[in-house]
Design a protein around this motif. Structure first.
Motif, PDB file in Angstrom:
ATOM      1  N   ASP A   1      37.371  48.221  49.793  1.00 25.66           N
ATOM      2  CA  ASP A   1      37.533  47.036  48.937  1.00 25.66           C
ATOM      3  C   ASP A   1      39.006  46.656  48.834  1.00 25.66           C
ATOM      4  O   ASP A   1      39.837  47.435  48.373  1.00 25.66           O
ATOM      5  CB  ASP A   1      36.981  47.339  47.540  1.00 25.66           C
ATOM      6  CG  ASP A   1      36.884  46.071  46.713  1.00 25.66           C
ATOM      7  OD1 ASP A   1      37.273  44.996  47.234  1.00 25.66           O
ATOM      8  OD2 ASP A   1      36.439  46.161  45.556  1.00 25.66           O
TER       9      ASP A   1
ATOM     10  N   SER B   1      40.610  48.810  43.353  1.00 28.16           N
ATOM     11  CA  SER B   1      39.265  49.098  42.852  1.00 28.16           C
ATOM     12  C   SER B   1      38.920  50.569  43.011  1.00 28.16           C
ATOM     13  O   SER B   1      38.038  51.094  42.353  1.00 28.16           O
ATOM     14  CB  SER B   1      38.248  48.233  43.594  1.00 28.16           C
ATOM     15  OG  SER B   1      38.263  48.602  44.959  1.00 28.16           O
TER      16      SER B   1
ATOM     17  N   THR C   1      43.354  39.462  46.561  1.00 28.80           N
ATOM     18  CA  THR C   1      43.914  40.352  47.579  1.00 28.80           C
ATOM     19  C   THR C   1      45.394  40.586  47.302  1.00 28.80           C
ATOM     20  O   THR C   1      46.026  39.872  46.507  1.00 28.80           O
ATOM     21  CB  THR C   1      43.760  39.730  48.980  1.00 28.80           C
ATOM     22  OG1 THR C   1      44.525  38.513  48.990  1.00 28.80           O
ATOM     23  CG2 THR C   1      42.311  39.426  49.309  1.00 28.80           C
ATOM     24  N   TYR C   2      45.935  41.552  48.016  1.00 24.80           N
ATOM     25  CA  TYR C   2      47.351  41.865  47.850  1.00 24.80           C
ATOM     26  C   TYR C   2      48.215  40.653  48.245  1.00 24.80           C
ATOM     27  O   TYR C   2      49.194  40.330  47.575  1.00 24.80           O
ATOM     28  CB  TYR C   2      47.699  43.081  48.719  1.00 24.80           C
ATOM     29  CG  TYR C   2      49.151  43.476  48.643  1.00 24.80           C
ATOM     30  CD1 TYR C   2      49.674  44.085  47.499  1.00 24.80           C
ATOM     31  CD2 TYR C   2      50.011  43.246  49.709  1.00 24.80           C
ATOM     32  CE1 TYR C   2      51.005  44.443  47.423  1.00 24.80           C
ATOM     33  CE2 TYR C   2      51.346  43.596  49.644  1.00 24.80           C
ATOM     34  CZ  TYR C   2      51.844  44.195  48.491  1.00 24.80           C
ATOM     35  OH  TYR C   2      53.163  44.548  48.424  1.00 24.80           O
TER      36      TYR C   2
ATOM     37  N   SER D   1      48.531  51.561  41.907  1.00 27.61           N
ATOM     38  CA  SER D   1      49.101  50.932  40.707  1.00 27.61           C
ATOM     39  C   SER D   1      50.595  51.232  40.618  1.00 27.61           C
ATOM     40  O   SER D   1      51.058  52.232  41.160  1.00 27.61           O
ATOM     41  CB  SER D   1      48.379  51.429  39.447  1.00 27.61           C
ATOM     42  OG  SER D   1      48.753  52.753  39.177  1.00 27.61           O
TER      43      SER D   1
ATOM     44  N   GLN E   1      42.309  38.720  39.736  1.00 24.03           N
ATOM     45  CA  GLN E   1      41.781  39.591  40.778  1.00 24.03           C
ATOM     46  C   GLN E   1      41.861  38.872  42.112  1.00 24.03           C
ATOM     47  O   GLN E   1      41.510  37.692  42.217  1.00 24.03           O
ATOM     48  CB  GLN E   1      40.334  39.978  40.474  1.00 24.03           C
ATOM     49  CG  GLN E   1      40.241  41.005  39.346  1.00 24.03           C
ATOM     50  CD  GLN E   1      38.863  41.591  39.206  1.00 24.03           C
ATOM     51  OE1 GLN E   1      37.879  40.880  39.385  1.00 24.03           O
ATOM     52  NE2 GLN E   1      38.794  42.869  38.884  1.00 24.03           N
TER      53      GLN E   1
ATOM     54  N   LEU F   1      44.133  32.332  42.754  1.00 23.18           N
ATOM     55  CA  LEU F   1      43.821  33.312  41.720  1.00 23.18           C
ATOM     56  C   LEU F   1      43.545  32.553  40.431  1.00 23.18           C
ATOM     57  O   LEU F   1      44.346  31.702  40.024  1.00 23.18           O
ATOM     58  CB  LEU F   1      45.001  34.272  41.505  1.00 23.18           C
ATOM     59  CG  LEU F   1      45.372  35.150  42.700  1.00 23.18           C
ATOM     60  CD1 LEU F   1      46.709  35.836  42.461  1.00 23.18           C
ATOM     61  CD2 LEU F   1      44.298  36.192  42.952  1.00 23.18           C
TER      62      LEU F   1
ATOM     63  N   ASN G   1      47.714  42.683  36.608  1.00 20.02           N
ATOM     64  CA  ASN G   1      48.069  42.275  35.239  1.00 20.02           C
ATOM     65  C   ASN G   1      49.519  41.807  35.246  1.00 20.02           C
ATOM     66  O   ASN G   1      50.402  42.552  35.664  1.00 20.02           O
ATOM     67  CB  ASN G   1      47.943  43.451  34.268  1.00 20.02           C
ATOM     68  CG  ASN G   1      46.509  43.914  34.149  1.00 20.02           C
ATOM     69  OD1 ASN G   1      45.626  43.121  33.873  1.00 20.02           O
ATOM     70  ND2 ASN G   1      46.270  45.194  34.395  1.00 20.02           N
TER      71      ASN G   1
ATOM     72  N   THR H   1      45.366  38.389  33.553  1.00 21.36           N
ATOM     73  CA  THR H   1      44.887  39.285  34.592  1.00 21.36           C
ATOM     74  C   THR H   1      44.172  38.461  35.658  1.00 21.36           C
ATOM     75  O   THR H   1      43.402  37.558  35.334  1.00 21.36           O
ATOM     76  CB  THR H   1      43.895  40.315  34.001  1.00 21.36           C
ATOM     77  OG1 THR H   1      44.567  40.998  32.940  1.00 21.36           O
ATOM     78  CG2 THR H   1      43.431  41.309  35.030  1.00 21.36           C
TER      79      THR H   1
ATOM     80  N   THR I   1      40.157  44.156  47.093  1.00 26.44           N
ATOM     81  CA  THR I   1      40.422  43.403  45.865  1.00 26.44           C
ATOM     82  C   THR I   1      41.272  44.233  44.910  1.00 26.44           C
ATOM     83  O   THR I   1      41.000  45.403  44.673  1.00 26.44           O
ATOM     84  CB  THR I   1      39.106  43.020  45.168  1.00 26.44           C
ATOM     85  OG1 THR I   1      38.301  42.323  46.112  1.00 26.44           O
ATOM     86  CG2 THR I   1      39.370  42.136  43.958  1.00 26.44           C
ATOM     87  N   LEU I   2      42.324  43.581  44.418  1.00 28.45           N
ATOM     88  CA  LEU I   2      43.227  44.241  43.469  1.00 28.45           C
ATOM     89  C   LEU I   2      43.128  43.544  42.125  1.00 28.45           C
ATOM     90  O   LEU I   2      42.828  42.354  42.050  1.00 28.45           O
ATOM     91  CB  LEU I   2      44.679  44.142  43.958  1.00 28.45           C
ATOM     92  CG  LEU I   2      45.049  44.829  45.263  1.00 28.45           C
ATOM     93  CD1 LEU I   2      46.449  44.414  45.676  1.00 28.45           C
ATOM     94  CD2 LEU I   2      44.982  46.339  45.097  1.00 28.45           C
ATOM     95  N   THR I   3      43.417  44.305  41.104  1.00 27.85           N
ATOM     96  CA  THR I   3      43.513  43.705  39.776  1.00 27.85           C
ATOM     97  C   THR I   3      44.994  43.666  39.407  1.00 27.85           C
ATOM     98  O   THR I   3      45.668  44.695  39.416  1.00 27.85           O
ATOM     99  CB  THR I   3      42.735  44.526  38.736  1.00 27.85           C
ATOM    100  OG1 THR I   3      41.372  44.595  39.161  1.00 27.85           O
ATOM    101  CG2 THR I   3      42.818  43.889  37.358  1.00 27.85           C
TER     102      THR I   3
END
Lengths: 198, 191
Positions: free
Chosen positions: A171, A166, A138-139, B121, A136, A104, A177, A134, A173-175
């Motif tokens: 998808d 997302s 995968t889990y 989230s 982005q 990451l 923070n 932040t 992909t996770l964001t």
């Protein structure tokens, strides 16, 4: 008449007899009681010694406990927290290294610094530094980064995490923070030192 | 013829026998008692020698212990307990924060969330009593995702007070938000 003539001898003998009689009745007759009294005194003295011993041990343990706390605080402040000069760059490098190890790459980092707010901590002398970024991925990558941060040798606290997808079901992909927090010993105040009398 | 009274004694005649008898009796009694008393005294001194020495030794040790305890008490009085308590409390709070495991939380969420629900989230808030309140947004594939999630939270001892906030269908997915209390293994204290 004859008694008067020998009165001095009789008085002397009488006094001696009286003294011996008194001694006999107070000492010889009470002999066993005296021995028992002495044994009792011995027991009482032993009890007093035991009490004094316990008081001394308690005071010693209390003092040792305070010393231990002082020593632990000293280690925490001087080694784990240290000063920003001693540890800040190492911490930043560590966070970047762990992010890279998790595949990451945070595009940016935000740093903040705040002194501890509790008024009683004026004498504690610690500064909290926050690092937010932040990433982005995968889990699994996010979990790996969190795990690595938790296992880090650096004193770093994960202050907050916000995980967002997302929105699309396909998808993965996770964001993520992440807000990290660490503490530094305030350079203006000395680390908690052991009391001189300790 | 008148009788002649001759008195050839140099001193008047006295019968001292009762006095001498009394003196002899008193002297014998005194001697007997004195011997007995001396014997008693010597016997007492001999028999109690060890005990008296023991008592003296114990008293000396007691005095030593009291002196040492006084010295320690004096040193303890020199400790700034208020400052020490303040520093310890602050340090413990920081260590508890450090000890809070996000991995454990995520592990438990993975176990408790139904298979057809995924987490979108999560935002935790920390209470003073060590409880963590989680605000979560989840996406379910079916309409019963919310109730299944609530049931699972209610059945897990690490979570409590699960309560929904919203549930909406969007583009074939079921997006719902809920709040739940989480009790970690090591409570994270906040001030």
């Amino acid at each position: 008449m004859i008694w008067r003539e020998k009165r001095i001898l009789l008085i002397v003998l009488g006094v001696l007899l009286l003294a011996n009689t008194i001694f006999f009745f107070t000492y010889r007759v009470q002999y066993v009681n005296r021995l028992q009294d002495l044994d009792l005194k011995q027991e009482q003295t032993k009890a007093r010694l035991e009490q004094a011993h316990r008081a001394r041990i308690t005071a010693e343990q209390q003092l040792a406990a305070y010393k231990k706390v002082q020593s632990d605080l000293q280690v925490l402040y001087t080694k784990n927290w240290a000063t920003p000069m001693e540890r800040l760059t190492a911490l930043i490098d560590e966070v970047k290294k762990l992010a890279a190890a998790s595949h990451l790459e945070p595009p940016s980092y935000a740093f903040s610094s705040s002194e501890t707010k509790n008024p009683t901590r004026g004498s504690v002398g610690a500064t909290a530094v926050g690092i937010a970024f932040t990433v982005q991925g995968t889990y699994e990558e996010a979990r790996r980064l969190i795990n690595l941060l938790e296992l880090s040798e650096q004193f770093v606290i994960i202050d907050g995490i916000s995980l967002a997808g997302s929105g699309a079901a396909t998808d993965k992909t996770l964001t993520l923070n992440i807000r990290l927090k660490t503490l530094f010993r305030d350079t203006r105040t000395a680390a908690p030192t052991a009391n001189k009398q300790l | 013829m008148k009788p002649i009274h001759l008195n050839l004694a140099a001193r008047p005649f006295r019968d001292y026998r009762p006095v001498y008898a009394a003196v002899i009796v008193m002297a014998l009694l005194t001697a007997f008692l004195a011997l007995n008393n001396v014997d008693t005294l010597l016997k007492y001194q001999t028999e109690t020698k060890t005990t008296r020495a023991d008592i003296a030794r114990l008293e000396e040790q007691t005095a030593d212990e009291q002196r040492n305890a006084d010295t320690l008490a004096q040193r303890l009085r020199g400790v700034d307990l208020k400052l020490l308590a303040s520093q310890t409390e602050f340090a413990n709070a920081q260590l508890a924060e450090r000890a809070f495991s996000w991995s454990e939380l995520l592990d438990r969420l993975e176990r408790v969330l139904p298979a057809n629900v995924r987490l979108q989230s999560i935002s935790p808030t920390f209470d003073k009593d060590g409880l963590v309140h989680l605000g979560m947004t989840c996406i379910g594939k079916t309409g019963d995702g919310l109730s299944a999630t609530l049931n699972n939270f209610n059945g897990d001892p690490h979570f409590a007070n699960a309560f929904p906030q919203s549930d909406a269908q969007q583009q074939g997915e079921y997006r719902f938000t809920l709040g739940v209390d989480y009790r970690p293994s090591i409570a994270r204290r906040v001030e």
